[in-house]
Design an enzyme around this catalytic site. Structure first.
Site: not given
Ligand SMILES: O=C(CO)[C@H](O)[C@H](O)COP(=O)(O)O
Length: 297
Positions: A30, A8, A165
């Protein structure tokens, strides 16, 4: 649709916001107890989701991603889906997919671009994996991507998302280096009064108009010569992977390579190289070696 989000931080946290704003139910986890997590363990995350579960892993590449996927492998069930949205190297994806496939857990790798602006503008998403798995999670992807026709692609099989990417980031390096070189040249010229204003004028109508130029305008608003910005550039590794992959494929990538070398040199990577150049020059020509006597232009 329901999804579990692991990680997170700046990216994962903003993605959770965009997903919730889009009407999805997100259970966030998290490792950091001070984060805005909904559950405090992987076990509780998996228990809070309905099968077939979709779990998005948004943690740093390498060890953290590795151990998260290993943990999920033990907890998830056949038919569940794991998406690795971090910046993992494309070569790691096949191993992750294969180990999850042993338990009939599906895997998608997803390259995510958009940075801290993604929550507002949407993220460009490039995925690798099977069409059927992609179609299953498509409602989530449609919410995360920008509005309109573009910003989402199933680029290829497993590994294709992170490969895309990596190439995207290699292009990003070359573009930023080219803008930097143009700016620096204008800054030193008597023909240009205001280099930042001139670059910013290209935001519209120009062949090189780009979101990067929009960001450049933000950056130079209060510091037109960028004097408060250190002349050191870090890197996360993807341009290096791209140059390596391109070499394997026999594709010359001098623009990406030059941008990569410039960043490495900025961090002192060329210091020993240039000491040799200067020492040899002094030996054969008696040229100066003192820094304050070396011309900077
Ligand atoms: O993917 C990105 C933007 O598209 C990330 O910001 C990435 O970290 C950029 O790479 P680097 O840190 O090597 O400059």
């Amino acid at each position: 649709m329901q999804i579990g989000m692991i990680g997170l931080g700046r990216m994962g946290g903003n993605m959770v916001k965009r997903l919730r704003d889009g009407g999805h139910e997100v259970v966030g986890f998290d490792m950091d107890p001070d984060s805005a997590r909904d559950v405090d363990s992987l076990e509780s995350l998996v228990a809070a989701l309905d099968a077939p579960r979709v779990v998005w892993v948004m943690v740093p590449a390498g060890k953290p991603t590795e151990s998260t996927i290993d943990g999920l492998r033990e907890l998830l069930e056949p038919g569940d889906i794991v998406i690795d949205g971090g910046n993992s190297k494309y070569t790691e994806d096949r191993a992750h997919a294969a180990s999850l496939a042993e338990k009939d857990i599906k895997f998608l790798d997803c390259g995510v671009s958009g940075g801290v602006w993604g929550a507002e503008r949407g993220y460009a998403l490039m995925l690798g994996g099977e069409q059927e798995t992609f179609d299953h999670v498509r409602p989530l992807l449609e919410t995360l991507k920008p509005e309109g026709e573009y910003g989402l692609v199933l680029a290829g099989p497993v590994g294709g998302g992170h490969f895309a990417k990596m190439v995207h980031n290699g292009i990003e390096y070359g573009m930023m280096q080219a803008f930097g070189e143009g700016f620096a040249t204008m800054m030193r010229s008597e023909y240009i009064d205001d280099a930042a204003k001139t670059m910013v004028s290209w935001r519209e109508g120009s062949v090189v108009a780009s979101w990067l130029l929009d960001l450049f305008e933000n950056a130079t608003k209060d510091d037109p010569e960028l004097r408060d910005v250190p002349a050191v550039a870090n890197e996360s590794g993807e341009a290096k992977w791209m140059v390596e992959a391109a070499l394997e494929l026999g594709v010359p990538t001098p623009a990406t390579g030059a941008a990569l070398y410039a960043r490495q040199a900025s961090r002192g990577g060329a210091d020993d190289v240039l000491r040799v150049v200067t020492a040899m020059r002094a030996q054969f020509g008696g040229h100066v070696t003192k820094v304050d006597e070396i011309a900077t232009h």
